[in-house]
Write an enzyme that holds these catalytic residues in place. Sequence first.
Site, PDB file in Angstrom:
ATOM      1  N   GLU A  12     -61.068  -9.942 -12.586  1.00 21.69           N
ATOM      2  CA  GLU A  12     -60.963  -8.515 -12.268  1.00 21.69           C
ATOM      3  C   GLU A  12     -60.854  -7.639 -13.512  1.00 21.69           C
ATOM      4  OE1 GLU A  12     -61.377  -7.400  -9.212  1.00 21.69           O
ATOM      5  OE2 GLU A  12     -61.482  -9.437  -8.396  1.00 21.69           O
ATOM      6  N   GLY A  14     -63.865  -6.489 -14.916  1.00 18.75           N
ATOM      7  CA  GLY A  14     -65.122  -5.739 -14.966  1.00 18.75           C
ATOM      8  C   GLY A  14     -66.328  -6.521 -15.439  1.00 18.75           C
ATOM      9  N   THR A  16     -68.584  -8.099 -13.691  1.00 21.12           N
ATOM     10  CA  THR A  16     -69.769  -7.797 -12.887  1.00 21.12           C
ATOM     11  C   THR A  16     -70.299  -6.411 -13.189  1.00 21.12           C
ATOM     12  OG1 THR A  16     -68.892  -9.214 -11.125  1.00 21.12           O
ATOM     13  CG2 THR A  16     -70.710  -7.757 -10.555  1.00 21.12           C
ATOM     14  N   LYS A  37     -75.083 -15.537 -10.951  1.00 23.45           N
ATOM     15  CA  LYS A  37     -73.659 -15.801 -10.755  1.00 23.45           C
ATOM     16  C   LYS A  37     -73.569 -17.210 -10.174  1.00 23.45           C
ATOM     17  CE  LYS A  37     -69.226 -14.394 -10.086  1.00 23.45           C
ATOM     18  NZ  LYS A  37     -68.331 -13.773 -11.063  1.00 23.45           N
ATOM     19  N   GLY A 113     -69.972 -15.558 -15.662  1.00 18.05           N
ATOM     20  CA  GLY A 113     -69.022 -16.602 -15.320  1.00 18.05           C
ATOM     21  C   GLY A 113     -68.105 -16.170 -14.188  1.00 18.05           C
ATOM     22  N   VAL A 114     -67.135 -17.009 -13.895  1.00 16.90           N
ATOM     23  CA  VAL A 114     -66.186 -16.702 -12.825  1.00 16.90           C
ATOM     24  C   VAL A 114     -64.783 -16.698 -13.410  1.00 16.90           C
ATOM     25  CG1 VAL A 114     -66.147 -19.138 -12.140  1.00 16.90           C
ATOM     26  CG2 VAL A 114     -65.324 -17.399 -10.549  1.00 16.90           C
ATOM     27  N   GLY A 115     -64.029 -15.643 -13.119  1.00 18.41           N
ATOM     28  CA  GLY A 115     -62.686 -15.536 -13.669  1.00 18.41           C
ATOM     29  C   GLY A 115     -62.711 -15.417 -15.177  1.00 18.41           C
ATOM     30  N   ASN A 172     -63.608  -2.572 -21.356  1.00 16.69           N
ATOM     31  CA  ASN A 172     -63.672  -1.968 -20.022  1.00 16.69           C
ATOM     32  C   ASN A 172     -62.283  -1.492 -19.623  1.00 16.69           C
ATOM     33  OD1 ASN A 172     -65.107  -1.337 -17.522  1.00 16.69           O
ATOM     34  ND2 ASN A 172     -63.836  -2.923 -16.599  1.00 16.69           N
TER      35      ASN A 172
END
Length: 228
Positions: A12, A14, A16, A37, A113-115, A172
């Site tokens: 969370e 930013g 994306t 993704k 990536g994720v997280g 961000n």
Amino acid sequence: MRNVFVTGTDTEVGKTCCSAALLHWCAQQGWRSAGFKPVAAGLDADGVNEDVQMLLAASSLPLTRAEVGPLQFQAACAPHIAAALEGQTIAMATLVQQARALAARADVLVVEGVGGFCVPLGPEVDTADLAVALGYPVILVVGLRLGCINHALLTAEAIRARGLLLAGWIANTIDPQMAQLQANIDTLRHEFQRRHQAPCLGVVPRLIGNASATTYLDAAALHKIFTA
């Protein structure tokens, strides 16, 4: 053209939003851009992952949702946990193969990536391993809030320790009321340059609604990354 791997200082922050901005910017250069993704966790009532949908909309190459987000899990939690809840495993080799196939169709592939950078994807692999397997230059999204300097520099060290190029970073704004916001940005600029020679690729304010982050990116710095 270069493909890039976008990671963040945390979840969370930013990633994306910034990945979509990069895709829009690449499209403005006339390049066929594609977002990817590989693993997404958290679906809405219609079975849609918001991050995948945003990258799909930002890609200039016509793609399907499954091509952009091949693994989308229902639960909004760590990906290896979300996969286990559905009785699935995350196959690293398959994700790399899918990324390579998509990259072959595009001028630029933006992999999100994720997280954070080292989130587990299974008992023995994590997102850092995926980044290494792809070998793309890394862009780090730094969420501007209390503690971001330490989080950013530790993540940068982890990226470099794995032999990856830290191509640049994007600030961000998560907390617009952050004390000494500009001083934190100035410190990050100095430390990233001193330690890694990594330029700032943009400073994104707190955006409202559907506002785009593209206009806040540094075009000259991006040109050096994508056309080096």
